[in-house]
Design a protein around this motif. Structure first.
Motif, PDB file in Angstrom:
ATOM      1  N   ARG A   1       7.931   8.431  -5.301  1.00  0.00           N
ATOM      2  CA  ARG A   1       6.606   8.966  -5.601  1.00  0.00           C
ATOM      3  C   ARG A   1       6.435  10.387  -5.077  1.00  0.00           C
ATOM      4  O   ARG A   1       5.989  11.290  -5.798  1.00  0.00           O
TER       5      ARG A   1
ATOM      6  N   SER B   1       0.429   4.421  -2.655  1.00  0.00           N
ATOM      7  CA  SER B   1      -0.400   5.469  -2.052  1.00  0.00           C
ATOM      8  C   SER B   1      -0.152   6.808  -2.745  1.00  0.00           C
ATOM      9  O   SER B   1       0.990   7.162  -3.056  1.00  0.00           O
ATOM     10  N   THR B   2      -1.242   7.537  -2.957  1.00  0.00           N
ATOM     11  CA  THR B   2      -1.163   8.866  -3.582  1.00  0.00           C
ATOM     12  C   THR B   2      -1.806   9.936  -2.714  1.00  0.00           C
ATOM     13  O   THR B   2      -2.095  11.033  -3.206  1.00  0.00           O
ATOM     14  N   ASP B   3      -2.032   9.624  -1.448  1.00  0.00           N
ATOM     15  CA  ASP B   3      -2.685  10.553  -0.539  1.00  0.00           C
ATOM     16  C   ASP B   3      -1.926  10.535   0.789  1.00  0.00           C
ATOM     17  O   ASP B   3      -1.418   9.474   1.211  1.00  0.00           O
TER      18      ASP B   3
ATOM     19  N   PHE C   1       8.166   4.976  -1.851  1.00  0.00           N
ATOM     20  CA  PHE C   1       7.491   6.171  -1.342  1.00  0.00           C
ATOM     21  C   PHE C   1       8.304   7.427  -1.626  1.00  0.00           C
ATOM     22  O   PHE C   1       7.750   8.477  -1.987  1.00  0.00           O
TER      23      PHE C   1
ATOM     24  N   LEU D   1       0.824  -1.214   0.000  1.00  0.00           N
ATOM     25  CA  LEU D   1       0.000   0.000   0.000  1.00  0.00           C
ATOM     26  C   LEU D   1       0.857   1.263   0.000  1.00  0.00           C
ATOM     27  O   LEU D   1       0.504   2.266  -0.627  1.00  0.00           O
ATOM     28  N   LEU D   2       1.983   1.213   0.709  1.00  0.00           N
ATOM     29  CA  LEU D   2       2.867   2.377   0.748  1.00  0.00           C
ATOM     30  C   LEU D   2       3.447   2.664  -0.634  1.00  0.00           C
ATOM     31  O   LEU D   2       3.652   3.830  -1.006  1.00  0.00           O
TER      32      LEU D   2
ATOM     33  N   SER E   1      -0.713   3.188   5.605  1.00  0.00           N
ATOM     34  CA  SER E   1       0.135   2.092   5.126  1.00  0.00           C
ATOM     35  C   SER E   1       1.488   2.092   5.821  1.00  0.00           C
ATOM     36  O   SER E   1       2.054   1.028   6.123  1.00  0.00           O
TER      37      SER E   1
ATOM     38  N   ASN F   1      -4.074  15.119  -1.413  1.00  0.00           N
ATOM     39  CA  ASN F   1      -3.593  14.401  -2.590  1.00  0.00           C
ATOM     40  C   ASN F   1      -2.199  14.887  -2.956  1.00  0.00           C
ATOM     41  O   ASN F   1      -1.928  16.093  -3.000  1.00  0.00           O
TER      42      ASN F   1
ATOM     43  N   SER G   1      -3.555   7.987   3.271  1.00  0.00           N
ATOM     44  CA  SER G   1      -3.282   6.592   2.927  1.00  0.00           C
ATOM     45  C   SER G   1      -1.805   6.254   3.109  1.00  0.00           C
ATOM     46  O   SER G   1      -1.457   5.129   3.485  1.00  0.00           O
ATOM     47  N   VAL G   2      -0.938   7.220   2.862  1.00  0.00           N
ATOM     48  CA  VAL G   2       0.492   7.006   3.105  1.00  0.00           C
ATOM     49  C   VAL G   2       0.744   6.739   4.584  1.00  0.00           C
ATOM     50  O   VAL G   2       1.483   5.817   4.957  1.00  0.00           O
TER      51      VAL G   2
END
Length: 333
Positions: A166, A34-36, A163, A30-31, A43, A97, A39-40
């Motif tokens: 990203r 993740s784009t939020d 991460f 998930l990490l 995760s 976001n 959520s980061v």
């Protein structure tokens, strides 16, 4: 795969161990995607909490409990730093976001934005064990079970780099000069300290821990380039590092089990020699007891010679060298 037999032999429940490993794997996956900011964080904490539990999974081993406690304290501080930086980003952009935040802060260069960048990079540096956020790595690697260390050295580090790529390429794309400068400094420090300090280690786990710190510096070089070829090289290096590190820790597990068998054989051999010496002492005492008109027999002479040979065997160095070798490798488990 290399952890099932290890966990069974340690007397720990295999079902709980598998559930925690799957939870950590889910958090890492998930990490990576993740784009939020929220959520980061979820995760990140899923991966971190599972890692804390894995580090202290051997509850009867005080070293494992100590490693889990150190990891928990440092990891909690890193999570708090990330939340603090995320609050700055949300306050500047009004969104969670990552892409939207990057668009909003393009025309808002300020001290707060730079401070948020530093806080987020601190969390990234903690996850990838980059200098100077590496203090937890040697102690956690040394105290944790060997299969757990193998997972942390590749799973957690790979998720941290995913991460980093990203968030740096989307949110802080307009601040590439700043984060490239910071990453360059971290890469140089990690490569220098990790590889140099690893040479002075006497514990295999601590040596591999400092080696992983140095490897993080090499991967960061590809990210600092900022080009597609550089990122591709970083991903390729991580893939090769994954298999090599898992193979290294697999060898550590195998060697530790072989040394346990060797020590058991050595203990049995020492016990047998001691028993032989004791029996020979009893026989010699009976032979040396004065008896009237009884000349010493050839049997007693042979016993004296046999006892001298047994002493030579008992004093022999190889038996004791096995114990010394085992004590040096005892920290492998």
């Amino acid at each position: 795969l290399i952890s099932w037999r290890y966990t069974e032999q340690s007397g720990s429940p295999i079902g709980e161990f598998a559930a925690i490993v799957l939870s950590a794997t889910l958090g890492a996956m998930l990490l990576c995607g993740s784009t939020d900011l929220i959520s980061v964080f979820i995760s990140l904490e899923t991966l971190s909490v599972a890692s804390y539990l894995l580090s202290g999974y051997l509850k009867r081993d005080p070293r494992s409990s100590e490693a889990a406690l150190k990891y928990l304290l440092v990891g909690s501080a890193a999570a708090a730093v990330y939340l603090y930086g995320s609050s700055f980003l949300y306050g500047l952009s009004g969104s969670t976001n990552l892409v939207t935040i990057g668009l909003e802060i393009i025309n808002k260069p300020s001290f707060i934005t730079s401070l948020a960048l530093v806080f987020v990079l601190s969390t990234v540096a903690f996850k990838i064990a980059a200098v100077p956020f590496h203090q937890w790595t040697p102690d956690v690697y040394e105290g944790s079970p060997t299969p757990v260390v193998a997972f942390l050295s590749v799973g957690s580090k790979t998720a941290g780099f995913a991460f980093a790529i990203r968030i740096l390429s989307t949110t802080f794309s307009s601040f590439d000069e700043e984060w490239k400068l910071l990453f360059t400094i971290l890469a140089i420090l990690s490569m220098a300290l990790g590889n140099v300090v690893a040479l002075a280690q006497t514990s295999m786990k601590r040596m591999l821990a400092y080696s992983s710190i140095g490897q993080a510096g090499f991967v960061m070089i590809g990210i600092v380039s900022g080009t597609q070829d550089g990122l591709s090289a970083a991903v390729l290096y991580l893939a090769a590092y994954l298999f090599m590190n898992l193979g290294a820790f697999s060898c550590v597990i195998i060697v530790s089990k072989i040394l346990v068998i060797i020590k058991s054989v050595a203990i049995i051999a020492v016990a047998l020699v001691k028993k032989l010496l004791a029996d020979l002492d009893d026989i010699k005492l009976s032979c040396e007891t004065p008896r009237p008109k009884a000349p010493p027999s050839d049997f007693c002479k042979r016993i004296k010679i046999t006892r001298s040979m047994a002493k030579i065997i008992f004093i022999a160095k190889p038996i004791f060298s096995i114990n010394v070798i085992y004590s040096n490798f005892l920290l492998y488990q």
